[in-house]
Design a protein around this motif. Structure first.
Motif, PDB file in Angstrom:
ATOM      1  N   MET A 203       0.844  -1.201   0.000  1.00 35.57           N
ATOM      2  CA  MET A 203       0.000   0.000   0.000  1.00 35.57           C
ATOM      3  C   MET A 203       0.873   1.241   0.000  1.00 35.57           C
ATOM      4  O   MET A 203       1.833   1.346   0.765  1.00 35.57           O
ATOM      5  N   ALA A 204       0.558   2.195  -0.874  1.00 37.66           N
ATOM      6  CA  ALA A 204       1.312   3.454  -0.957  1.00 37.66           C
ATOM      7  C   ALA A 204       0.352   4.627  -0.982  1.00 37.66           C
ATOM      8  O   ALA A 204      -0.623   4.631  -1.739  1.00 37.66           O
ATOM      9  N   ILE A 205       0.606   5.622  -0.115  1.00 40.78           N
ATOM     10  CA  ILE A 205      -0.166   6.869  -0.090  1.00 40.78           C
ATOM     11  C   ILE A 205       0.744   7.994  -0.554  1.00 40.78           C
ATOM     12  O   ILE A 205       1.827   8.190   0.003  1.00 40.78           O
ATOM     13  N   THR A 206       0.306   8.715  -1.550  1.00 42.52           N
ATOM     14  CA  THR A 206       1.008   9.923  -1.983  1.00 42.52           C
ATOM     15  C   THR A 206       0.157  11.132  -1.609  1.00 42.52           C
ATOM     16  O   THR A 206      -0.983  11.259  -2.084  1.00 42.52           O
ATOM     17  N   ILE A 207       0.701  11.995  -0.724  1.00 48.50           N
ATOM     18  CA  ILE A 207      -0.062  13.151  -0.243  1.00 48.50           C
ATOM     19  C   ILE A 207      -0.252  14.144  -1.390  1.00 48.50           C
ATOM     20  O   ILE A 207       0.708  14.578  -2.037  1.00 48.50           O
ATOM     21  N   THR A 208      -1.506  14.507  -1.623  1.00 49.66           N
ATOM     22  CA  THR A 208      -1.820  15.430  -2.729  1.00 49.66           C
ATOM     23  C   THR A 208      -2.222  16.813  -2.254  1.00 49.66           C
ATOM     24  O   THR A 208      -2.117  17.780  -3.009  1.00 49.66           O
ATOM     25  N   GLN A 216       2.545  21.720   4.658  1.00 51.71           N
ATOM     26  CA  GLN A 216       2.588  21.831   3.201  1.00 51.71           C
ATOM     27  C   GLN A 216       3.764  21.063   2.605  1.00 51.71           C
ATOM     28  O   GLN A 216       3.705  20.590   1.472  1.00 51.71           O
ATOM     29  N   GLY A 217       4.816  20.929   3.389  1.00 46.08           N
ATOM     30  CA  GLY A 217       5.990  20.222   2.888  1.00 46.08           C
ATOM     31  C   GLY A 217       5.746  18.738   2.662  1.00 46.08           C
ATOM     32  O   GLY A 217       6.559  18.066   2.010  1.00 46.08           O
ATOM     33  N   ASN A 218       4.633  18.211   3.201  1.00 41.29           N
ATOM     34  CA  ASN A 218       4.328  16.798   2.988  1.00 41.29           C
ATOM     35  C   ASN A 218       3.742  16.512   1.614  1.00 41.29           C
ATOM     36  O   ASN A 218       3.705  15.357   1.181  1.00 41.29           O
ATOM     37  N   VAL A 219       3.245  17.545   0.939  1.00 43.69           N
ATOM     38  CA  VAL A 219       2.619  17.344  -0.368  1.00 43.69           C
ATOM     39  C   VAL A 219       3.646  16.758  -1.338  1.00 43.69           C
ATOM     40  O   VAL A 219       4.762  17.251  -1.472  1.00 43.69           O
ATOM     41  N   GLY A 220       3.239  15.685  -1.980  1.00 41.56           N
ATOM     42  CA  GLY A 220       4.129  15.012  -2.920  1.00 41.56           C
ATOM     43  C   GLY A 220       4.912  13.862  -2.328  1.00 41.56           C
ATOM     44  O   GLY A 220       5.507  13.064  -3.069  1.00 41.56           O
ATOM     45  N   TYR A 310      -6.060  -2.185  -6.281  1.00 36.79           N
ATOM     46  CA  TYR A 310      -7.096  -1.219  -5.932  1.00 36.79           C
ATOM     47  C   TYR A 310      -6.462   0.164  -5.974  1.00 36.79           C
ATOM     48  O   TYR A 310      -5.237   0.317  -5.803  1.00 36.79           O
ATOM     49  N   SER A 311      -7.272   1.166  -6.181  1.00 32.31           N
ATOM     50  CA  SER A 311      -6.789   2.543  -6.066  1.00 32.31           C
ATOM     51  C   SER A 311      -7.912   3.403  -5.516  1.00 32.31           C
ATOM     52  O   SER A 311      -9.090   3.032  -5.576  1.00 32.31           O
ATOM     53  N   GLY A 312      -7.528   4.561  -4.960  1.00 29.59           N
ATOM     54  CA  GLY A 312      -8.548   5.435  -4.398  1.00 29.59           C
ATOM     55  C   GLY A 312      -7.962   6.587  -3.631  1.00 29.59           C
ATOM     56  O   GLY A 312      -6.856   7.051  -3.935  1.00 29.59           O
ATOM     57  N   ILE A 313      -8.687   7.033  -2.622  1.00 33.84           N
ATOM     58  CA  ILE A 313      -8.362   8.261  -1.894  1.00 33.84           C
ATOM     59  C   ILE A 313      -8.213   7.967  -0.401  1.00 33.84           C
ATOM     60  O   ILE A 313      -8.973   7.192   0.181  1.00 33.84           O
ATOM     61  N   PHE A 314      -7.207   8.586   0.180  1.00 31.25           N
ATOM     62  CA  PHE A 314      -7.017   8.577   1.629  1.00 31.25           C
ATOM     63  C   PHE A 314      -7.327   9.975   2.147  1.00 31.25           C
ATOM     64  O   PHE A 314      -6.865  10.979   1.601  1.00 31.25           O
ATOM     65  N   THR A 315      -8.121  10.062   3.215  1.00 34.14           N
ATOM     66  CA  THR A 315      -8.445  11.355   3.822  1.00 34.14           C
ATOM     67  C   THR A 315      -8.230  11.264   5.327  1.00 34.14           C
ATOM     68  O   THR A 315      -8.656  10.301   5.962  1.00 34.14           O
ATOM     69  N   ALA A 333      -7.410  20.539  10.372  1.00 33.88           N
ATOM     70  CA  ALA A 333      -6.614  20.393   9.159  1.00 33.88           C
ATOM     71  C   ALA A 333      -7.041  19.115   8.455  1.00 33.88           C
ATOM     72  O   ALA A 333      -7.521  18.167   9.089  1.00 33.88           O
ATOM     73  N   THR A 334      -6.889  19.108   7.170  1.00 33.92           N
ATOM     74  CA  THR A 334      -7.256  17.940   6.373  1.00 33.92           C
ATOM     75  C   THR A 334      -6.109  17.572   5.442  1.00 33.92           C
ATOM     76  O   THR A 334      -5.552  18.439   4.768  1.00 33.92           O
ATOM     77  N   SER A 335      -5.773  16.280   5.440  1.00 37.47           N
ATOM     78  CA  SER A 335      -4.784  15.757   4.508  1.00 37.47           C
ATOM     79  C   SER A 335      -5.487  14.817   3.537  1.00 37.47           C
ATOM     80  O   SER A 335      -6.341  14.029   3.938  1.00 37.47           O
ATOM     81  N   VAL A 336      -5.127  14.905   2.279  1.00 38.63           N
ATOM     82  CA  VAL A 336      -5.704  14.040   1.255  1.00 38.63           C
ATOM     83  C   VAL A 336      -4.564  13.413   0.464  1.00 38.63           C
ATOM     84  O   VAL A 336      -3.569  14.075   0.154  1.00 38.63           O
ATOM     85  N   GLY A 337      -4.715  12.141   0.149  1.00 38.33           N
ATOM     86  CA  GLY A 337      -3.700  11.455  -0.637  1.00 38.33           C
ATOM     87  C   GLY A 337      -4.304  10.465  -1.601  1.00 38.33           C
ATOM     88  O   GLY A 337      -5.426   9.997  -1.407  1.00 38.33           O
ATOM     89  N   SER A 338      -3.568  10.157  -2.647  1.00 37.26           N
ATOM     90  CA  SER A 338      -3.969   9.105  -3.558  1.00 37.26           C
ATOM     91  C   SER A 338      -3.359   7.788  -3.065  1.00 37.26           C
ATOM     92  O   SER A 338      -2.256   7.760  -2.541  1.00 37.26           O
ATOM     93  N   VAL A 339      -4.093   6.704  -3.230  1.00 34.28           N
ATOM     94  CA  VAL A 339      -3.684   5.412  -2.686  1.00 34.28           C
ATOM     95  C   VAL A 339      -3.599   4.379  -3.815  1.00 34.28           C
ATOM     96  O   VAL A 339      -4.478   4.295  -4.667  1.00 34.28           O
ATOM     97  N   ALA A 340      -2.520   3.614  -3.782  1.00 36.60           N
ATOM     98  CA  ALA A 340      -2.374   2.463  -4.680  1.00 36.60           C
ATOM     99  C   ALA A 340      -2.164   1.222  -3.820  1.00 36.60           C
ATOM    100  O   ALA A 340      -1.276   1.194  -2.957  1.00 36.60           O
ATOM    101  N   LEU A 341      -2.994   0.212  -4.034  1.00 32.53           N
ATOM    102  CA  LEU A 341      -2.915  -1.044  -3.290  1.00 32.53           C
ATOM    103  C   LEU A 341      -2.684  -2.151  -4.311  1.00 32.53           C
ATOM    104  O   LEU A 341      -3.524  -2.383  -5.191  1.00 32.53           O
TER     105      LEU A 341
END
Length: 346
Positions: A203-208, A216-220, A310-315, A333-341
């Protein structure tokens, strides 16, 4: 009745058993037993059949004509395979009684395996089986599901790779001239999603996006985890799932035809000094997480459609819990990321 391996005996309820060398005729009330090497097949008037594996004891309780389609049998112990013609006659029945409950069907293919009086497993490949336990509980078992009584109170998925590893079921499918992939296709999409998840996944989360300025430095950035997934009890529409992460957390989830939703238990996150990055409070924020994932990759594995990604969104939503120590920190605060499983166990 035919014996495909010795030794198989046939006896009336009050008579002495006689060995069946090749073929014989069985009647209502007869008892069939196989020894440690014995195998037998019973062909009923309506075209249905039962096969018995070694060390099995089986009784024909009721047997009627092809048009009446009434068959009732008992498996005391051992392995049995049942392929039942569609029951269309008024009052038709096909029942398998075991020490722990009775399976009723109207046309299907399923296995019943009993380990003495203590436990019986009912596994369905085609159609629907309803198991009624000794205490009256009714359990519906759908294609590519299994229930073990008394251990389970509901059916659980029996993944296609588990079926492929099940020598008893695969031998019977071969004898019936049935390809597992055809049974999977006949079962429809439910067989696919219920059998898709058990195993090890990467599982991989990329912060978007981040709403908190000091994050903000976590984005990407990308965070990876290894998930070991176990599917639990199911209803017709969903299955409970347990995910063990290499982070040490256990994540509850729900699997359905729509995909996988993961809602870990609420936790805490630190608040940091916006200038120095120093931790001001380890429990500065309460957090709520959610993964919403959909199937997006399916491959043919030994002719069987198997979900591989699988793919989707992490919030994650952060809510300030320690305003004193975290003075000046954002209230939320809200963090959103794309997820690849991706399946990692082949």
């Amino acid at each position: 009745m035919s014996a495909s391996a010795t030794k198989v005996t046939l006896a009336s309820e009050s008579g002495n058993p006689s060995e069946v060398k090749e073929t014989g005729t069985a009647h209502a009330g007869d008892i069939v037993q196989t020894d440690s090497a014995g195998k037998a097949q019973l062909d009923y008037p309506d075209g249905s059949l039962t096969r018995l594996g070694p060390d099995s004891k089986f009784t024909i309780d009721e047997l009627d004509s092809a048009t009446a389609q009434r068959t009732a049998v008992t498996l005391d112990v051992g392995q049995s395979w049942h392929r039942v013609k569609k029951l269309v006659a008024e009052g038709a029945q096909y029942e398998v009684t075991t020490p722990v409950g009775t399976a009723s069907v109207r046309g299907t293919a399923f296995a019943v395996v009993c380990e003495g009086n203590s436990s019986c497993a009912f596994t369905v490949i085609e159609g629907l089986v309803q198991v009624k336990t000794k205490d009256g509980t009714l359990i519906d078992v759908h294609p590519f599901e299994k229930v073990t009584v008394p251990e389970n109170t509901a059916a659980v998925p029996y993944p296609m790779d588990a079926v492929q590893a099940d020598e008893w079921i695969m031998n019977n499918l071969e004898l019936d001239g049935i390809e597992l992939a055809d049974s999977a296709a006949a079962a429809g999409p439910d067989a696919e999603w219920k059998a898709s998840l058990d195993g090890v996944w990467s599982m991989a989360i990329t912060i978007t996006s981040e709403t908190a300025e000091n994050r903000q430095g976590n984005v990407g950035t990308t965070v990876t985890r290894v998930w070991t997934v176990t599917t639990g009890q199911c209803t017709a529409d969903s299955c409970a799932v347990s995910i063990s992460s290499d982070s040490g957390n256990t994540l509850p989830a729900m699997l359905s035809a729509a995909g996988l939703t993961v809602n870990p238990s609420n936790g805490f996150a630190p608040c940091l000094d916006s200038v120095t990055g120093e931790t001001l409070s380890d429990k500065g924020y309460t957090t709520e997480f959610e993964y919403v994932l959909a199937q997006d990759g399916t491959e043919q594995v030994d002719g069987v459609p198997t979900v591989t990604s699988y793919s989707g969104i992490f919030t994650s939503v952060w809510t300030l819990a320690d305003p004193v120590a975290c003075a000046g920190a954002p209230e939320s605060a809200t963090s959103v990321g794309s997820v690849a499983l991706v399946r990692a166990d082949g």
